[in-house]
Scaffold this active site. Structure first.
Site, PDB file in Angstrom:
ATOM      1  CG  ASP A 299      -1.313   7.832   0.267  1.00  0.00           C
ATOM      2  OD1 ASP A 299      -0.167   8.046  -0.165  1.00  0.00           O
ATOM      3  OD2 ASP A 299      -2.340   8.178  -0.344  1.00  0.00           O
TER       4      ASP A 299
ATOM      5  CG  ASP B 135      -1.621   1.232   1.479  1.00  0.00           C
ATOM      6  OD1 ASP B 135      -2.288   1.691   0.517  1.00  0.00           O
ATOM      7  OD2 ASP B 135      -1.559   1.778   2.599  1.00  0.00           O
TER       8      ASP B 135
HETATM    9 MG   LIG Z   1      -2.947   3.269   3.319  1.00  0.00          MG
END
Ligand SMILES: [Mg+2]
Ligand SMILES: [Zn+2]
Length: 194
Positions: free
Chosen positions: A11, A9
């Site tokens: 952010d 992932d």
């Molecule tokens: Mg995230």
């Protein structure tokens, strides 16, 4: 030749969670992330980013900003001797914005569209793959693609783990303090298997 892979992932996992990275200055790499990705590189794991960027559909920033931000991410990693094998993003949202960004797409996590694309591009073996992320949706996503799931406690991770995990359909296989801890666990699992 097929490759083992860790889906990352973005952010809250690689960079500071700031809501939306709507300006390049708001992209700040988290501590030990370069080191963690370098470890994956050195051990023959493909490192592939899969990220939802619905800020485009919401009209918060243009799609071109995503490319600028990803260039910055790759430059910062390069300084630490690390690299990504692929970066895939979904700019859509099912109900917000205007088409084509408003659409019920197959690429918004936890849907598997971006992984299918990465598998084709990079010749990946998903049977021994991992997903590392800071949200329940990342754990659900791992389950849907048949990968092991690691929750990191950076970004939204700590709050999600304390307050939201009761609502999760599936639980993570492991919880790590940050990406570096997650990668250490992945390499440890590999040693156990060999
Ligand atoms: Mg995230
Ligand atoms: Zn999409």
């Amino acid at each position: 030749m097929v490759h083992k892979v860790v889906f990352l992932d973005r952010d809250g996992t690689l960079n500071e969670e700031v809501g939306y990275v709507n300006h390049i200055e708001r992209f700040i790499l988290l501590p030990r992330v370069g080191q963690a990705i370098r470890l994956l590189n050195q051990h023959g794991w493909k490192a592939v980013v899969i990220t939802n960027q619905s800020g485009v559909a919401r009209g918060y920033f243009p799609e071109s900003l995503i490319h600028q931000v990803h260039q910055k991410m790759e430059d910062l990693l390069e300084k630490e001797g690390a690299y990504l094998d692929g970066i895939y993003y979904c700019p859509h949202h099912p109900d917000i914005g205007i088409p084509p960004y408003r659409q019920k797409c197959r690429c918004r996590k936890p849907a598997p569209g971006l992984v299918e694309e990465a598998v084709r591009d990079l010749d990946l073996d998903t049977s021994l793959s991992y997903v590392v992320g800071d949200r329940g949706a990342d754990i659900e996503f791992a389950n849907r693609i048949g990968a092991k799931a690691i929750l990191v406690l950076t970004g939204y991770g700590k709050g999600e783990w304390e307050h939201s995990k009761g609502q999760w359909r599936v639980k993570p296989d492991h919880v790590a303090s940050d990406l570096y801890g997650a990668v250490q666990w992945i390499l440890e699992q590999e040693r156990v298997r060999l």
